[in-house]
Design a protein around this motif. Sequence first.
Motif, PDB file in Angstrom:
ATOM      1  N   PRO A  18      -5.226  -4.464   1.985  1.00  0.00           N
ATOM      2  CA  PRO A  18      -4.089  -3.500   2.137  1.00  0.00           C
ATOM      3  C   PRO A  18      -3.487  -3.729   3.396  1.00  0.00           C
ATOM      4  O   PRO A  18      -1.997  -3.461   3.911  1.00  0.00           O
ATOM      5  CB  PRO A  18      -4.328  -2.328   1.481  1.00  0.00           C
ATOM      6  CG  PRO A  18      -5.354  -2.782   0.669  1.00  0.00           C
ATOM      7  CD  PRO A  18      -6.253  -3.779   1.530  1.00  0.00           C
ATOM      8  N   ALA A  19      -4.200  -3.245   4.354  1.00  0.00           N
ATOM      9  CA  ALA A  19      -3.891  -3.167   5.905  1.00  0.00           C
ATOM     10  C   ALA A  19      -5.447  -2.986   7.023  1.00  0.00           C
ATOM     11  O   ALA A  19      -6.206  -2.467   6.430  1.00  0.00           O
ATOM     12  CB  ALA A  19      -3.110  -1.901   6.203  1.00  0.00           C
ATOM     13  N   LEU A  20      -5.089  -3.880   7.646  1.00  0.00           N
ATOM     14  CA  LEU A  20      -6.414  -4.010   8.422  1.00  0.00           C
ATOM     15  C   LEU A  20      -6.483  -2.884   9.523  1.00  0.00           C
ATOM     16  O   LEU A  20      -5.441  -2.826  10.485  1.00  0.00           O
ATOM     17  CB  LEU A  20      -6.256  -5.406   9.168  1.00  0.00           C
ATOM     18  CG  LEU A  20      -7.560  -5.757  10.162  1.00  0.00           C
ATOM     19  CD1 LEU A  20      -8.892  -5.843   9.515  1.00  0.00           C
ATOM     20  CD2 LEU A  20      -7.439  -6.917  10.925  1.00  0.00           C
ATOM     21  N   ARG A  21      -7.474  -2.417   9.565  1.00  0.00           N
ATOM     22  CA  ARG A  21      -7.681  -1.054  10.521  1.00  0.00           C
ATOM     23  C   ARG A  21      -8.977  -1.444  11.118  1.00  0.00           C
ATOM     24  O   ARG A  21      -9.974  -1.614  10.511  1.00  0.00           O
ATOM     25  CB  ARG A  21      -7.841   0.317   9.775  1.00  0.00           C
ATOM     26  CG  ARG A  21      -6.623   0.803   9.135  1.00  0.00           C
ATOM     27  CD  ARG A  21      -6.654   2.231   8.645  1.00  0.00           C
ATOM     28  NE  ARG A  21      -5.801   2.262   7.543  1.00  0.00           N
ATOM     29  CZ  ARG A  21      -4.493   2.582   7.587  1.00  0.00           C
ATOM     30  NH1 ARG A  21      -3.971   2.504   8.878  1.00  0.00           N
ATOM     31  NH2 ARG A  21      -3.631   2.749   6.461  1.00  0.00           N
ATOM     32  N   ARG A  27     -12.317  -3.812   1.607  1.00  0.00           N
ATOM     33  CA  ARG A  27     -12.354  -4.665   0.337  1.00  0.00           C
ATOM     34  C   ARG A  27     -11.324  -5.885   0.388  1.00  0.00           C
ATOM     35  O   ARG A  27     -10.292  -5.427   0.257  1.00  0.00           O
ATOM     36  CB  ARG A  27     -12.417  -3.722  -0.856  1.00  0.00           C
ATOM     37  CG  ARG A  27     -13.933  -3.279  -1.193  1.00  0.00           C
ATOM     38  CD  ARG A  27     -13.350  -2.310  -2.419  1.00  0.00           C
ATOM     39  NE  ARG A  27     -14.517  -1.127  -2.283  1.00  0.00           N
ATOM     40  CZ  ARG A  27     -15.394  -1.293  -2.641  1.00  0.00           C
ATOM     41  NH1 ARG A  27     -15.943  -2.626  -3.436  1.00  0.00           N
ATOM     42  NH2 ARG A  27     -16.517  -0.667  -2.926  1.00  0.00           N
ATOM     43  N   VAL A  28     -11.705  -7.143   0.339  1.00  0.00           N
ATOM     44  CA  VAL A  28     -10.692  -8.102   0.323  1.00  0.00           C
ATOM     45  C   VAL A  28     -10.347  -8.216  -1.083  1.00  0.00           C
ATOM     46  O   VAL A  28     -10.984  -8.296  -1.886  1.00  0.00           O
ATOM     47  CB  VAL A  28     -11.391  -9.523   0.950  1.00  0.00           C
ATOM     48  CG1 VAL A  28     -10.509 -10.455   0.645  1.00  0.00           C
ATOM     49  CG2 VAL A  28     -12.024  -9.320   2.418  1.00  0.00           C
ATOM     50  N   SER A  29      -8.975  -8.097  -1.276  1.00  0.00           N
ATOM     51  CA  SER A  29      -8.533  -8.276  -2.762  1.00  0.00           C
ATOM     52  C   SER A  29      -8.382  -9.628  -3.359  1.00  0.00           C
ATOM     53  O   SER A  29      -8.360  -9.912  -4.314  1.00  0.00           O
ATOM     54  CB  SER A  29      -7.076  -7.441  -2.862  1.00  0.00           C
ATOM     55  OG  SER A  29      -6.283  -8.009  -1.865  1.00  0.00           O
ATOM     56  N   GLU A  30      -7.992 -10.525  -2.359  1.00  0.00           N
ATOM     57  CA  GLU A  30      -8.000 -12.095  -2.551  1.00  0.00           C
ATOM     58  C   GLU A  30      -8.271 -12.997  -1.563  1.00  0.00           C
ATOM     59  O   GLU A  30      -8.205 -12.552  -0.362  1.00  0.00           O
ATOM     60  CB  GLU A  30      -6.367 -12.148  -2.827  1.00  0.00           C
ATOM     61  CG  GLU A  30      -6.036 -13.608  -3.728  1.00  0.00           C
ATOM     62  CD  GLU A  30      -4.757 -13.696  -3.579  1.00  0.00           C
ATOM     63  OE1 GLU A  30      -3.949 -12.852  -4.169  1.00  0.00           O
ATOM     64  OE2 GLU A  30      -4.247 -14.620  -3.225  1.00  0.00           O
ATOM     65  N   VAL A  94      -6.450 -13.076   8.105  1.00  0.00           N
ATOM     66  CA  VAL A  94      -6.439 -11.613   7.367  1.00  0.00           C
ATOM     67  C   VAL A  94      -5.070 -11.368   7.307  1.00  0.00           C
ATOM     68  O   VAL A  94      -4.284 -10.730   8.375  1.00  0.00           O
ATOM     69  CB  VAL A  94      -7.279 -10.621   8.182  1.00  0.00           C
ATOM     70  CG1 VAL A  94      -7.390  -9.371   7.358  1.00  0.00           C
ATOM     71  CG2 VAL A  94      -8.813 -11.149   8.487  1.00  0.00           C
ATOM     72  N   VAL A  95      -4.535 -11.349   5.873  1.00  0.00           N
ATOM     73  CA  VAL A  95      -3.072 -10.923   5.936  1.00  0.00           C
ATOM     74  C   VAL A  95      -3.086  -9.263   5.318  1.00  0.00           C
ATOM     75  O   VAL A  95      -3.517  -9.098   4.445  1.00  0.00           O
ATOM     76  CB  VAL A  95      -2.351 -11.820   4.825  1.00  0.00           C
ATOM     77  CG1 VAL A  95      -0.899 -11.515   4.587  1.00  0.00           C
ATOM     78  CG2 VAL A  95      -2.424 -13.270   5.322  1.00  0.00           C
ATOM     79  N   ASP A  96      -2.176  -8.655   6.062  1.00  0.00           N
ATOM     80  CA  ASP A  96      -1.804  -7.232   5.442  1.00  0.00           C
ATOM     81  C   ASP A  96      -0.889  -7.015   4.456  1.00  0.00           C
ATOM     82  O   ASP A  96       0.212  -7.682   4.558  1.00  0.00           O
ATOM     83  CB  ASP A  96      -1.080  -6.570   6.937  1.00  0.00           C
ATOM     84  CG  ASP A  96      -2.278  -5.803   7.594  1.00  0.00           C
ATOM     85  OD1 ASP A  96      -3.527  -6.298   7.806  1.00  0.00           O
ATOM     86  OD2 ASP A  96      -1.933  -4.932   8.400  1.00  0.00           O
ATOM     87  N   GLU A  97      -1.381  -6.657   3.336  1.00  0.00           N
ATOM     88  CA  GLU A  97      -0.439  -6.533   2.143  1.00  0.00           C
ATOM     89  C   GLU A  97       0.877  -5.689   2.322  1.00  0.00           C
ATOM     90  O   GLU A  97       1.984  -6.097   2.020  1.00  0.00           O
ATOM     91  CB  GLU A  97      -0.900  -6.394   0.848  1.00  0.00           C
ATOM     92  CG  GLU A  97      -1.719  -7.344   0.457  1.00  0.00           C
ATOM     93  CD  GLU A  97      -2.885  -6.963  -0.738  1.00  0.00           C
ATOM     94  OE1 GLU A  97      -2.919  -5.680  -0.822  1.00  0.00           O
ATOM     95  OE2 GLU A  97      -3.185  -8.023  -1.337  1.00  0.00           O
ATOM     96  N   ARG A  98       0.707  -4.799   3.209  1.00  0.00           N
ATOM     97  CA  ARG A  98       1.762  -3.768   3.525  1.00  0.00           C
ATOM     98  C   ARG A  98       2.634  -4.409   4.495  1.00  0.00           C
ATOM     99  O   ARG A  98       3.948  -4.536   4.148  1.00  0.00           O
ATOM    100  CB  ARG A  98       1.144  -2.545   4.112  1.00  0.00           C
ATOM    101  CG  ARG A  98       1.226  -1.432   2.860  1.00  0.00           C
ATOM    102  CD  ARG A  98       0.437  -0.131   3.319  1.00  0.00           C
ATOM    103  NE  ARG A  98      -0.326   0.139   2.422  1.00  0.00           N
ATOM    104  CZ  ARG A  98      -1.559   0.669   2.624  1.00  0.00           C
ATOM    105  NH1 ARG A  98      -1.754   1.501   3.921  1.00  0.00           N
ATOM    106  NH2 ARG A  98      -2.684   0.634   1.877  1.00  0.00           N
ATOM    107  N   SER A  99       2.320  -4.868   5.557  1.00  0.00           N
ATOM    108  CA  SER A  99       3.084  -5.453   6.847  1.00  0.00           C
ATOM    109  C   SER A  99       3.692  -6.705   6.889  1.00  0.00           C
ATOM    110  O   SER A  99       4.460  -7.240   7.454  1.00  0.00           O
ATOM    111  CB  SER A  99       2.522  -4.795   7.900  1.00  0.00           C
ATOM    112  OG  SER A  99       1.505  -5.752   8.167  1.00  0.00           O
ATOM    113  N   GLY A 100       2.770  -7.629   6.172  1.00  0.00           N
ATOM    114  CA  GLY A 100       2.648  -8.952   5.799  1.00  0.00           C
ATOM    115  C   GLY A 100       2.401  -9.778   7.436  1.00  0.00           C
ATOM    116  O   GLY A 100       2.172 -10.847   7.316  1.00  0.00           O
TER     117      GLY A 100
END
Lengths: 309, 309
Positions: A18-21, A27-30, A94-100
């Motif tokens: 979802p977002a890398l902090r 948890r990696v979704s994909e 690592v791709v952030d789903e929120r920001s891309g």
Amino acid sequence: MILTVTLNTALDITYRVPALRPHTSHRVSEVTERPGGKGVNVARVLAALGHEVTVTGFAGGTTGRVLRDRLAEVPGVLDALVPVSGTTRRTVAVVDERSGGTTQLNEPGPVIGHAEWSAFQEAYEDLLASASAVALCGSLPPGVPVGAYASLARTARAAGVPVLLDTSGAALRRGVAGRPDVLKPNAEELAELTGSHEPLRATQDARRRGAGTVVASLGPQGVLAVTPEGRWRAVPPAHLHGNPTGAGDSLVAGLLAGLVERLPWPDRLTRAVALSAATVLSPVAGEFDRPAYEELLGRVAVTAEANAA
Amino acid sequence: MILTVTLNTALDITYRVPALRPHTSHRVSEVTERPGGKGVNVARVLAALGHEVTVTGFAGGTTGRVLRDRLAEVPGVLDALVPVSGTTRRTVAVVDERSGGTTQLNEPGPVIGHAEWSAFQEAYEDLLASASAVALCGSLPPGVPVGAYASLARTARAAGVPVLLDTSGAALRRGVAGRPDVLKPNAEELAELTGSHEPLRATQDARRRGAGTVVASLGPQGVLAVTPEGRWRAVPPAHLHGNPTGAGDSLVAGLLAGLVERLPWPDRLTRAVALSAATVLSPVAGEFDRPAYEELLGRVAVTAEANAA
């Protein structure tokens, strides 16, 4: 066939979160995995265009085995990788789903032994016998001499096979001395090589250092080509929104395809820029969007450049 | 032998980088890999203490193969993992060299099929015949019923084998109904299970839900144990600076070792807290520092707790 060389192959792993902090747990979704390294990516695009392609370079260890298994699933690509005792590297995007946004983690490559480097050079010379063109792509793993690309370019020229070089840093600086037929730097590599941030001046300078033709990729500004037959700029129709991962590799694939089909330079550049742009537009990183490619072929603007002072 | 169950085994990869910056590219300076998942970590510590240990759970795919190869290199640990068609997950810990902070990326586990879950239950029952104690550790992979730990605890009790449960969330909530002999929650898991943030009250509540003994791990505050024989607190000598990764797994190993050696509770707790503290102090994440362990054994303070209202 077209031969692509990837001395530092990689298994490219992509994690969606979802977002890398930093300093927290995710948890990696994909998870996706594919064979990588610049020359492998170039080969995949060439195969998709209908060309026969052979991939060489090094592969070793568990990751090397996975890489070769995955490569065997790509239609039209022949695996001629040379085994090494070290372990092929992984890269994790690592791709952030929120920001891309993408955060990249690149493992170091395996250390190549002297005997392994010699074995590769022999295999390479054998493969050149049936190659119509060769691309030397990406970084050098530890243990491979920094002048490797100059030497591989000379071997190709001696065998009468046109050679394209796409690398960076010291490997580029030393490689250009091998007089590759085509050099494909991006703006940053060009500036690092020549010390100039002015694209036309830097491209001409890079050519004087030994390359037959220099095709500089300038991102959204398309490409600038300085060739023995003239100078051209080729620009995609508009600013493209998407993922630039692999756009440079698609550009190389387009240049190679045009070279072996003996297209005039303006047509080669049109094809290369359309492929590159269609890669930015693809929802899957590093793949090109075929309908977009077909459509973009008619919309790339190629203009001849006047002689500079 | 002592049996540890890790249904969601993992290959734990650690990357060292100077500093993790989201949306940039990083060269990884050091890569380490080791077999992981809580029960595997517990087994490694038990084996280092001289106990015979067998590891079971699931392993599959390329990563499962690497995990088993690595496990074979750990002296004293027997591999009784059950093969599955899915691929064992990886976890990636990115350690900042500058700050020491760790960013964790956990892949999802493989989906376990119905037949695979049945095959595991059979293998588990066979292994119990020669087990002196069993630990059920960590998260459940997709496909395993949420009541899995309750069912595995009941099977162990029917076989007369004492069982320790160390998990979280729904697996913990449902698992405690299987009446494990020992429950080892941390403060967060305890609060999630009972709704109370007051350690003694929450520990007593957790025990009422079905556990014979609850040993709550409270980080730097040591542990609080509510047992049929009494209540104790065991506290390490001072605040410890180091890496808490694996401290909980070492605590579980200490509790199991004390259980099979039939030590009185205060001695079990001393050993468990000393092991856990020696893991925080170790330069290698998840390993314990043996000289520190020996020395800490004499410095853990165990005090009986008065009966609460």
